[in-house]
Design an enzyme around this catalytic site. Structure first.
Site, PDB file in Angstrom:
ATOM      1  N   HIS A 224      37.763  41.337  31.796  1.00  0.00           N
ATOM      2  CA  HIS A 224      37.952  40.200  30.869  1.00  0.00           C
ATOM      3  C   HIS A 224      37.185  40.284  29.542  1.00  0.00           C
ATOM      4  O   HIS A 224      36.309  39.468  29.270  1.00  0.00           O
ATOM      5  CB  HIS A 224      37.653  38.880  31.562  1.00  0.00           C
ATOM      6  CG  HIS A 224      36.387  38.801  32.379  1.00  0.00           C
ATOM      7  ND1 HIS A 224      35.176  39.254  31.944  1.00  0.00           N
ATOM      8  CD2 HIS A 224      36.160  38.281  33.616  1.00  0.00           C
ATOM      9  CE1 HIS A 224      34.264  39.029  32.866  1.00  0.00           C
ATOM     10  NE2 HIS A 224      34.834  38.453  33.898  1.00  0.00           N
ATOM     11  N   ASP A 297      42.120  36.647  35.828  1.00  0.00           N
ATOM     12  CA  ASP A 297      40.863  35.968  36.176  1.00  0.00           C
ATOM     13  C   ASP A 297      41.159  34.585  36.773  1.00  0.00           C
ATOM     14  O   ASP A 297      40.454  33.605  36.518  1.00  0.00           O
ATOM     15  CB  ASP A 297      39.906  35.852  34.988  1.00  0.00           C
ATOM     16  CG  ASP A 297      38.469  35.546  35.442  1.00  0.00           C
ATOM     17  OD1 ASP A 297      38.225  35.462  36.669  1.00  0.00           O
ATOM     18  OD2 ASP A 297      37.602  35.375  34.568  1.00  0.00           O
ATOM     19  N   HIS A 301      39.334  25.985  41.169  1.00  0.00           N
ATOM     20  CA  HIS A 301      38.234  25.085  41.524  1.00  0.00           C
ATOM     21  C   HIS A 301      38.824  23.719  41.833  1.00  0.00           C
ATOM     22  O   HIS A 301      39.732  23.272  41.135  1.00  0.00           O
ATOM     23  CB  HIS A 301      37.236  24.943  40.363  1.00  0.00           C
ATOM     24  CG  HIS A 301      36.442  26.178  40.106  1.00  0.00           C
ATOM     25  ND1 HIS A 301      35.483  26.642  40.991  1.00  0.00           N
ATOM     26  CD2 HIS A 301      36.464  27.057  39.083  1.00  0.00           C
ATOM     27  CE1 HIS A 301      34.949  27.752  40.505  1.00  0.00           C
ATOM     28  NE2 HIS A 301      35.532  28.041  39.354  1.00  0.00           N
TER      29      HIS A 301
END
Lengths: 420, 311
Positions: A224, A297, A301
């Site tokens: 990333h 990525d 959550h």
């Protein structure tokens, strides 16, 4: 149809898990065919390969499981996903790696490729057993979430990896420079009163690892990339002929630090959203091949975690279901180059080119995706397959949507609907 | 005005209106019975996640003088960490029926997050390093009162000195003075300045001290020493403190301000009582009036009849 050999029009026939034949375009479907997928106006491509997804299982099943993450991946056109090792327990030994791979097989939606850790427990002090993990099929090793801070340990990791069929993938972040950081260090964080995450923290480690790779001859992959200088450092390393590859995430070529102005923790991510100049440099790096792959990525959550105060909320955003739509909406590149950055180029880095990303020819494993490159759509969080909802793309136009995904000859996504 | 979360968000019009309204509140506070029925039946909740006796008392006093009902919820951070989330706390309080929540939190941005979870008006009582708008308004009011500048601060020279980077007061004070037309200069070593800003910066206090109309000193926190941001308090004080020599060079009309609590001998090495320009006590006094103005603006009827004294 688009693959690494070029573009053409035809009908793809899949039988027994492999591409059986390619029929000339005007041949209608055969009466013997039991499933016919309409691909009018669509691109048939080798399945996508994500080098960077957090599937969260074992340990954080409230955010994602291998099954829900695999479903998100299949809906995004992926047939293989590298599962990051920051699980609990971490993927630093054969037991967890085998578990995660097995959970992926059971879900049967994409091939789950567990990454190994560089250091035991991702603690940055002792080397994980690379050979044992390579034996278990691991090809990518990373402590993602944190970088390996100790330069001596990283040198040893590179030296020890030399004889093994593996690549070390670094999360480039000098932790001492980002203590407490919430967003990119610059004008925006100064106004918002949030601790800054300097670009330098990433670039120092990019530079260090490139030089260690030069010294040791090891093959490395940089995760990333988010800053203009990082892209330039990699460009020079490649010019020097070093075995360095790199990836960029869709949010780093589509969003900037300005998104944080509303104090919504959905936009908190590591590395952080940066400036317009950085976004342009990432796009340029993808366009000229300096950056090999688009990697999501994907970092699920639960809502309650993203509702914490910004400095306390965990970093990360969803990516698997939106990567193609973001790439086609934001990258000014030939379609075949974008597909390459999603498919055969990451497949080579992940060491799965024998079964993913390869040319679509008779006899090749039937891991394919079919997408409409022109469809304009918007993401609906409630309709996502991921167990979490932290997508930053609500209300933003996306272009290009996956219609079908085929894994080992099975249709796992049909007309945009997961089949299992 | 629905919320007061930052000066930037409300803009120059609202700042001018609130300062004018503060004049009325100052007048009320001078009455023998400084209490009016303006917010009778309204409930204000002080939700403080960070210790602050001064600001909390100032808001409580302001709300009571307007006859609002006041709840105070001081949350020890440890107990929040153990259990209830910020959102649950706010939704629980909102469910009791509150019209305004005054919130202070150690994290920047919390007032914005909270306003998504309740219909109550949100007053930012200080969020992280970000903003402290009522402090800024009371400071602006104090300058306006002390210098008689009711028509704005055009040409006023203001120096804000100290730990700008970690200071919500510095950010809000800079905004309010700029909104009113003043020229603000930030004075600090680079370690205590924000990473990037359009506001002029210098580390040379001596070059400015004889020219400023307002010298605004920030509190220097001891933990900054351990973070290698400044070598020690002695050196900080020598470079950025108001020493007797610097105090002697202040213009006669210049004001010296501090948001409190003061570290005597660090930010200021002279007794403020002996400094004719020190308006530090007036800042505290005006704090109540400004907060009354804010609450009245957010929750009041808009009618000045409500500001007649209660029987």
């Amino acid at each position: 149809m688009i693959d690494a050999t070029g573009e053409r029009s035809c009908t793809v026939v899949v039988r027994d898990g492999v591409v059986a034949e390619l029929r000339a375009d005007d041949d209608a479907a055969d009466a013997d065919d039991d499933t016919v997928l309409d691909a009018t106006g669509c691109v048939v491509a080798p399945g996508f390969v994500d080098l960077h997804a957090h599937l969260r299982e074992p340990g954080h099943e409230e955010a994602e499981t291998v099954e829900t993450g695999s479903r998100a991946a299949a809906l995004g056109g992926y047939t293989a996903v590298v599962a990051m090792p920051n699980t609990d327990p971490a993927q630093d030994h054969r037991g967890v790696v085998d578990l995660v791979r097995g959970l992926g097989r059971r879900a049967g939606l994409c091939e789950v490729l567990p990454a190994g850790c560089i250091t035991v427990g991702r603690a940055g002090t002792a080397l994980a057993p690379y050979a044992e993990l390579v034996d278990a099929g691991v090809r990518i090793f990373t402590d993602d979430g944190t970088g390996v801070q100790d330069p001596l340990l990283m040198r040893r990791a590179m030296e020890y990896s030399l004889g093994l069929d593996m690549v070390l993938a670094q999360h480039c972040e000098v932790a001492r420079l980002t203590t407490g950081a919430v967003m990119h260090e610059g004008r925006c964080c100064s106004e918002l009163g949030l601790p800054g995450w300097p670009a330098l923290a990433e670039e120092l480690m990019v530079h260090r690892d490139i030089e260690l790779a030069r010294l040791t001859g090891a093959r490395i992959h940089l995760l990333h990339l988010s800053t203009a200088r990082s892209v330039e450092l990699v460009r020079r390393a490649k010019d020097d002929g070093l075995a360095v590859s790199a990836e960029a995430a869709p949010h780093h070529f589509s969003l900037t630090e300005e998104e944080l102005r509303g104090y919504d923790a959905v936009f908190k991510v590591n590395p952080p959203l940066r400036t317009v100049a950085d976004v342009e440099a990432i796009r340029a790096g993808l366009a000229d091949g300096t950056i090999d792959a688009i990697a999501t990525d994907h970092a699920p959550h639960p809502a309650e975690a993203k509702e914490r105060p910004l400095d306390d909320a965990p970093p990360g955003m969803l990516g698997l279901e939106t990567a193609l739509g973001v790439a086609l909406a934001h990258l000014d590149m030939a379609l075949s180059d974008i597909v390459g950055a999603l498919s055969w180029r990451p497949a080579a880095i992940a060491g799965v080119a024998d079964r993913h990303g390869g040319p679509i020819v008779a006899g090749a494993p039937a891991n394919l995706t079919v997408f409409d490159p022109a469809e304009e759509w918007q993401v609906r969080p409630a309709a996502m397959a991921s167990r979490s909802r932290n997508t930053p793309y609500v209300g933003r136009p996306l272009r290009g949507r996956v219609r079908h995904t085929i894994l080992h000859g099975d249709v796992v996504v049909m007309e945009g609907v997961a089949q299992r | 005005m629905k919320h007061l979360r930052s000066i930037a968000e409300i803009g120059p019009g609202a700042v001018a209106r609130l300062l004018d309204l503060t004049d009325h509140m100052v007048e009320i506070n001078l009455r023998p019975n400084p209490k009016v029925p303006a917010l009778r039946g309204r409930t204000v909740c002080n939700l403080f996640f960070e210790d602050s006796t001064r600001t909390r008392l100032s808001f409580e006093t302001a709300a009571r003088r307007l006859s609002a009902d006041v709840m105070t919820f001081a949350v020890k951070e440890s107990s929040v960490n153990k259990g209830e989330s910020l959102r649950d706390t706010v939704e629980t309080i909102a469910a009791m029926g509150v019209d305004a929540i005054v919130i202070r939190h150690r994290s920047s941005g919390v007032p914005w997050q909270v306003s998504a979870w309740t219909n109550a008006s949100i007053v930012n009582g200080g969020d992280g390093w970000h903003a402290h708008p009522t402090q800024a308004l009371l400071d602006a009011y104090t300058v306006r009162q002390a210098l008689g500048r009711t028509g704005g601060f055009d040409g006023l020279q203001v120096a804000v000195v100290g730990d700008i980077r970690h200071s919500r007061v510095a950010r809000s004070v800079t905004e309010v003075f700029q909104v009113l037309g003043a020229d603000v200069t930030l004075v600090a070593p680079a370690t205590l300045l924000p990473p990037a800003t359009d506001v002029p910066c210098t580390d040379d206090l001596d070059a400015l001290v004889g020219k400023v109309d307002v010298l605004y000193l920030l509190r220097m926190q001891r933990e900054r020493m351990s973070e290698a941001l400044v070598p020690d308090l002695r050196e900080y004080s020598a470079r950025f403190g108001l020493t007797p020599a610097r105090a002697a060079r202040l213009q006669e009309h210049a004001l010296v301000m501090h948001p409190g609590p003061m570290n005597r001998g660090v930010e200021i090495q002279v007794d403020p009582a002996e400094l004719p320009g020190a308006v530090i006590t007036q800042q505290v006094t005006n704090g109540v009036a400004v907060r009354m103005a804010v609450l009245f603006d957010l929750l009041g009827s808009g009618s000045h009849d409500d500001m007649e004294s209660t029987a």
